[in-house]
Design a protein around this motif. Structure first.
Motif, PDB file in Angstrom:
ATOM      1  N   GLN A 162       0.832  -1.197   0.000  1.00 20.40           N
ATOM      2  CA  GLN A 162       0.000   0.000   0.000  1.00 20.40           C
ATOM      3  C   GLN A 162       0.872   1.254   0.000  1.00 20.40           C
ATOM      4  N   THR A 163       0.453   2.245  -0.755  1.00 20.28           N
ATOM      5  CA  THR A 163       1.238   3.468  -0.872  1.00 20.28           C
ATOM      6  C   THR A 163       0.321   4.683  -0.972  1.00 20.28           C
ATOM      7  N   ASN A 164       0.844   5.828  -0.587  1.00 21.02           N
ATOM      8  CA  ASN A 164       0.097   7.082  -0.716  1.00 21.02           C
ATOM      9  C   ASN A 164       0.246   7.702  -2.102  1.00 21.02           C
ATOM     10  N   ASN A 165       1.049   7.091  -2.939  1.00 22.68           N
ATOM     11  CA  ASN A 165       1.262   7.588  -4.297  1.00 22.68           C
ATOM     12  C   ASN A 165       0.084   7.176  -5.181  1.00 22.68           C
ATOM     13  N   THR A 166      -0.801   8.106  -5.469  1.00 20.90           N
ATOM     14  CA  THR A 166      -2.004   7.787  -6.245  1.00 20.90           C
ATOM     15  C   THR A 166      -1.671   7.337  -7.665  1.00 20.90           C
ATOM     16  N   ASP A 167      -0.516   7.748  -8.177  1.00 23.40           N
ATOM     17  CA  ASP A 167      -0.124   7.342  -9.527  1.00 23.40           C
ATOM     18  C   ASP A 167       0.202   5.852  -9.615  1.00 23.40           C
ATOM     19  N   ALA A 168       0.363   5.210  -8.457  1.00 27.16           N
ATOM     20  CA  ALA A 168       0.684   3.778  -8.452  1.00 27.16           C
ATOM     21  C   ALA A 168      -0.540   2.916  -8.744  1.00 27.16           C
ATOM     22  N   TYR A 169      -1.739   3.540  -8.733  1.00 26.19           N
ATOM     23  CA  TYR A 169      -2.981   2.779  -8.887  1.00 26.19           C
ATOM     24  C   TYR A 169      -3.657   3.085 -10.218  1.00 26.19           C
TER      25      TYR A 169
END
Length: 296
Positions: A162-169
């Motif tokens: 899980q990451t806070n980087n929205t571009d990862a999704y």
């Protein structure tokens, strides 16, 4: 030869008897009943090969071990010569996979980087290719080779990375990098299948597109009866945004189970619910049946 639960759903959806596990001493191995050589949590690559890379699978029953069991089984049913086995198996359907996801999963959770795991793909695909060649050598004339699912959509990955980087999704809130790995694996696998087709023109080899079957479910989740807010949350599990905690797996005392599993796609963060598997099976059967050229 990895997910035995999927084989049962495929059998059910196709209207044929459930294949008994090869190691089941009370199994039915008569004409008309399939045999299941799959082992839960198994890998395409041998355990000793993975251990040299500091990757430790929970079982030694890799794809090659399962194929050894298959060979032993055929030796028990083919009594006269090689032609006898070919005659008995020419109208059978072989499924080699879906397998390979566990190799990558164990690698990631043993601390391997994306680049290191990506470098494993040729070896994993070669293991599957070799397995298909072996079953053809046994007499198989129709072989289905499934690709990998989009692993970045599964709670085990969504929770673990899980990451806070929205571009990862992506638009489904799946982790794009992990899905790209699945697509990379599938591209290599499809290339290997085309090579096998050229080498074996008298054998039907069909690719089962698990990736797009799963994407179809996500796209149509609401219409298929799934809870649109729970498409990536485990029904049986606890913890976080995805109902998955590796320290509190489904089956652990105190871990809850959702009251309506049919509203969920994921059962325990790793496997799908029966309803989701059934939709995958129906999509795959509809896609590959015309390609198998089965006798009427």
């Amino acid at each position: 030869m990895e997910k035995s639960s999927r084989r049962f759903l495929f059998a059910s959806s196709a209207g044929v008897p459930f294949p008994d596990a090869y190691l089941n001493p009370n199994g039915t191995f008569t004409r008309g009943h399939g045999v299941n050589f799959a082992v839960a949590s198994s890998t395409a690559l041998p355990a000793d090969f993975l251990s040299k890379k500091r990757i430790f699978p929970p079982t030694y029953s890799s794809l090659s071990v399962q194929l050894d069991w298959m060979f032993s089984h055929f030796n028990s049913i083919c009594f006269s010569d090689e032609k006898d086995c070919v005659e008995k198996l020419k109208n059978s359907l072989f499924m080699v996979g879906e397998i390979g996801v566990n190799d990558y999963t164990y690698a990631f959770f043993n601390g391997k980087t994306m680049e290191e795991v990506k470098n494993m793909v040729p070896d994993v695909v070669q293991a599957i290719r070799d397995a298909v060649k072996r079953v053809i050598g046994y007499g198989a004339r129709r072989v289905v080779v499934p690709g990998n699912v989009p692993i970045g959509c599964f709670p085990i990955y969504l929770a673990g990375f899980q990451t806070n980087n929205t571009d990862a999704y992506d638009k489904f809130h799946c982790l794009k990098g992990f899905n790209n790995l699945s697509a990379y694996h599938n591209d290599h696998l499809k290339q290997a299948i085309e090579e096998l087709k050229r080498e074996n023109p008298n054998v039907v080899i069909a690719y089962a597109d698990y990736y797009n079957a799963f994407q179809w479910i996500l796209t149509n989740a609401r219409n298929l009866g799934f809870d649109a807010k729970s498409t990536q949350k485990a029904c049986c599990g606890a913890g976080g945004d995805y109902g998955y905690d590796a320290m509190k797996m489904c089956g652990t005392p105190g871990v809850p189970v959702c009251p309506k599993p049919d509203r969920y796609i994921s059962w325990d963060g790793v496997d799908l619910t029966q309803k989701a598997y059934q939709y995958v099976a129906l999509w795959i059967i509809d896609d590959i049946l015309p390609k198998l050229r089965c006798p009427a």
